[in-house]
Write a protein that holds these residues in place. Structure first.
Motif, PDB file in Angstrom:
ATOM      1  N   THR A 352      66.995  -8.102  92.420  1.00  0.00           N
ATOM      2  CA  THR A 352      67.689  -7.212  91.488  1.00  0.00           C
ATOM      3  C   THR A 352      67.307  -7.616  90.078  1.00  0.00           C
ATOM      4  N   PHE A 353      66.638  -6.724  89.359  1.00  0.00           N
ATOM      5  CA  PHE A 353      66.154  -7.021  88.009  1.00  0.00           C
ATOM      6  C   PHE A 353      67.303  -6.994  87.007  1.00  0.00           C
ATOM      7  N   VAL A 354      67.334  -7.984  86.109  1.00  0.00           N
ATOM      8  CA  VAL A 354      68.263  -8.051  84.983  1.00  0.00           C
ATOM      9  C   VAL A 354      67.430  -8.324  83.736  1.00  0.00           C
ATOM     10  N   PRO A 355      67.625  -7.577  82.651  1.00  0.00           N
ATOM     11  CA  PRO A 355      66.715  -7.713  81.508  1.00  0.00           C
ATOM     12  C   PRO A 355      67.113  -8.786  80.506  1.00  0.00           C
ATOM     13  N   PHE A 356      66.090  -9.427  79.939  1.00  0.00           N
ATOM     14  CA  PHE A 356      66.250 -10.127  78.674  1.00  0.00           C
ATOM     15  C   PHE A 356      66.199  -9.097  77.544  1.00  0.00           C
ATOM     16  N   SER A 357      66.620  -9.498  76.352  1.00  0.00           N
ATOM     17  CA  SER A 357      66.670  -8.582  75.225  1.00  0.00           C
ATOM     18  C   SER A 357      65.275  -8.264  74.687  1.00  0.00           C
ATOM     19  N   LEU A 358      65.024  -6.974  74.462  1.00  0.00           N
ATOM     20  CA  LEU A 358      63.779  -6.577  73.810  1.00  0.00           C
ATOM     21  C   LEU A 358      63.794  -6.943  72.341  1.00  0.00           C
ATOM     22  N   GLU A 359      64.954  -6.828  71.703  1.00  0.00           N
ATOM     23  CA  GLU A 359      65.067  -7.066  70.270  1.00  0.00           C
ATOM     24  C   GLU A 359      65.060  -8.545  69.937  1.00  0.00           C
ATOM     25  N   ASN A 360      65.577  -9.372  70.834  1.00  0.00           N
ATOM     26  CA  ASN A 360      65.656 -10.824  70.593  1.00  0.00           C
ATOM     27  C   ASN A 360      65.054 -11.572  71.791  1.00  0.00           C
ATOM     28  N   PRO A 361      63.757 -11.429  72.025  1.00  0.00           N
ATOM     29  CA  PRO A 361      63.155 -11.954  73.257  1.00  0.00           C
ATOM     30  C   PRO A 361      63.107 -13.475  73.343  1.00  0.00           C
ATOM     31  N   ALA A 362      63.155 -14.173  72.194  1.00  0.00           N
ATOM     32  CA  ALA A 362      63.063 -15.639  72.218  1.00  0.00           C
ATOM     33  C   ALA A 362      64.419 -16.316  72.117  1.00  0.00           C
ATOM     34  N   MET A 363      65.462 -15.545  71.915  1.00  0.00           N
ATOM     35  CA  MET A 363      66.795 -16.118  71.722  1.00  0.00           C
ATOM     36  C   MET A 363      67.370 -16.578  73.053  1.00  0.00           C
ATOM     37  N   PRO A 364      68.006 -17.758  73.103  1.00  0.00           N
ATOM     38  CA  PRO A 364      68.699 -18.147  74.335  1.00  0.00           C
ATOM     39  C   PRO A 364      69.745 -17.096  74.705  1.00  0.00           C
ATOM     40  N   HIS A 365      69.844 -16.789  75.988  1.00  0.00           N
ATOM     41  CA  HIS A 365      70.792 -15.798  76.469  1.00  0.00           C
ATOM     42  C   HIS A 365      71.973 -16.486  77.149  1.00  0.00           C
ATOM     43  N   ARG A 366      73.112 -15.814  77.190  1.00  0.00           N
ATOM     44  CA  ARG A 366      74.272 -16.258  77.951  1.00  0.00           C
ATOM     45  C   ARG A 366      74.379 -15.362  79.179  1.00  0.00           C
ATOM     46  N   VAL A 367      74.260 -15.933  80.341  1.00  0.00           N
ATOM     47  CA  VAL A 367      74.327 -15.182  81.589  1.00  0.00           C
ATOM     48  C   VAL A 367      75.703 -15.419  82.206  1.00  0.00           C
ATOM     49  N   LEU A 368      76.424 -14.331  82.484  1.00  0.00           N
ATOM     50  CA  LEU A 368      77.785 -14.406  83.010  1.00  0.00           C
ATOM     51  C   LEU A 368      77.853 -13.832  84.417  1.00  0.00           C
ATOM     52  N   LEU A 369      78.445 -14.593  85.325  1.00  0.00           N
ATOM     53  CA  LEU A 369      78.804 -14.092  86.654  1.00  0.00           C
ATOM     54  C   LEU A 369      80.307 -13.831  86.642  1.00  0.00           C
ATOM     55  N   ARG A 370      80.705 -12.605  86.968  1.00  0.00           N
ATOM     56  CA  ARG A 370      82.103 -12.170  86.861  1.00  0.00           C
ATOM     57  C   ARG A 370      82.677 -11.899  88.242  1.00  0.00           C
TER      58      ARG A 370
END
Length: 424
Positions: A352-370
């Motif tokens: 299942t594909f989940v995207p990184f940001s196109l606008e901020n591709p190098a920024m660390p992301h916060r991934v949340l499981l809810r």
């Protein structure tokens, strides 16, 4: 915000007069009662929040949030009257000044759909099989006691008059994905035995939304750094502005990898309520009402990823349970990557594909499981994990349901599959 929304005529006239004459607004205001701080608002449900309108504090893109700000007064009662929506989930929450949950006399400030009792002659479709459309009445009041039906506290004990408060109605997965079809409840203010109906807003109140963002400081506080690469349950002060008491979250900081590499998140999925219609809860054999995985940015507003695609359309950073592929053992494989990698990821069985940001591709992301609305017998739910930011605590409680994240090359993932990529 959604376009086409206006403010009531009096407010437009007052603003114009203030601008032309340079007079203090108070001189042009309509006569106010002595306790003007709790005057009836201009209109109801003017603040509408979604990933497209008010993308703040880790919103789930399967949800929308309607907010009614109010001003606390000792004799104020607010009545909400409406019909149960056709959706997977609905709830009401009351938040104190600053955006936190609270309780008064043992009565919490959250009321999920299956606990909203119906009016006489109506049926709640989250309590027994029924079509949506039954009626309910919920009251927000300063005097609450355990055992009262459909009652929420107005403010924490000792809150001074004039303080801010917020009522939030949440809806997840409405039928057909159409949030505009959700019928919002009417609002009536009552003070001193006098009822004052609040007319519905003609649409979203941009000024009210801006004031709320400023009041809550949603655009000012930098996100804290969760455990890099490993999931843990954060403290409430990290996800604590308008927290949903029915939901719990695991969070991991993920740095988008370079080259052909992707981040693979795997774990066992809870059994969940399917579809976008109400179903009675609890349900035998169902561990959770809803789960999702979302990709967010650590900006002060904590937005979820929303990518504007070159060919038109948008790709949102959340994948709901019904959008999540499961293997024969009930395990998910989320593959977080760049939009350019999506076609190749889509060819991997069970991914299942989940995207990184196109606008901020190098920024660390916060991934949340809810996990949201979990069964009392679901011992491995996120709700059972200590809010200590410790990945080991989360793994010990959740067992096979704990999500693990690893960086893999997309070529090896395609060749060896998720098991080969994440082994070891």
């Amino acid at each position: 915000m959604i376009s086409g929304f206006t403010r009531p005529a009096f407010r437009r006239l007052k603003a114009a007069a203030v601008a032309m004459l340079g007079l203090p607004a108070v001189l042009l205001a309509a006569p106010q009662p002595v306790a003007a701080a709790a005057a009836t608002p201009d209109c109801a449900w003017g603040v509408f929040a979604s990933a497209d309108t008010l993308n703040v504090y880790y919103p789930d893109t399967a949800a929308a949030y309607w907010v009614q700000p109010y001003t606390v007064a000792d004799d104020l009662t607010i009545k909400l009257s409406g019909t149960y929506p056709d959706s997977r989930y609905m709830s009401f929450n009351v938040y104190k000044e600053g955006g936190g949950s609270f309780s008064v006399n043992g009565v919490g400030s959250s009321l999920p759909d299956h606990l909203v009792l119906p009016d006489a002659g109506s049926t709640n479709p989250w309590r027994e099989p029924a079509e949506p459309g039954g009626r309910y009445t919920v009251t927000v009041r300063p005097d609450v006691a355990p055992g009262q039906a459909n009652v929420l506290p107005l403010a924490p004990a000792g809150t001074p008059a004039g303080s801010k408060g917020y009522i939030v109605m949440r809806v997840y997965l409405p039928a057909g994905g159409d949030f505009s079809a959700v019928e919002l409840p009417s609002i009536v203010y009552e003070r001193g035995g006098v009822a004052q109906p609040v007319p519905p807003c003609e649409g979203a109140d941009t000024a009210a939304a801006d004031r709320m963002v400023t009041e809550l400081g949603l655009d000012q506080v930098a996100a804290r750094e969760p455990s890099t690469g490993r999931f843990a349950r954060p403290s409430l002060d990290e996800v604590g502005v308008f927290p949903n008491d029915d939901a719990a979250y695991l969070m991991a900081a993920v740095q988008p990898p370079a080259g052909d590499r992707v981040v693979v998140v795997r774990g066992k999925a809870p059994s969940h309520t399917p579809g976008s219609h109400p179903k009675p809860w609890p349900a035998e054999g169902t561990q959770a009402r809803y789960f999702s995985l979302c990709s967010n940015l650590p900006l002060p507003s904590r937005p979820v990823v929303v990518n504007e695609l070159p060919g038109g359309g948008k790709d949102y950073g959340c994948r709901s349970d019904d959008e999540t592929a499961l293997d024969a053992t009930g395990r998910y494989t989320y593959v977080i990557g760049r939009e350019a990698q999506r076609p190749a990821i889509g060819r991997i069985a069970g991914a299942t594909f989940v995207p990184f940001s196109l606008e901020n591709p190098a920024m660390p992301h916060r991934v949340l499981l809810r996990n949201m609305v979990v069964d009392a017998g679901f011992a491995e739910a996120v709700q059972r994990v200590p809010e200590d930011g410790n990945p080991d605590s989360a793994a010990a409680v959740m067992g096979d349901y704990y999500p693990t994240a690893k960086v893999c090359s997309l070529s090896s993932l395609a060749a060896a599959g998720p098991d080969g990529c994440t082994a070891g």
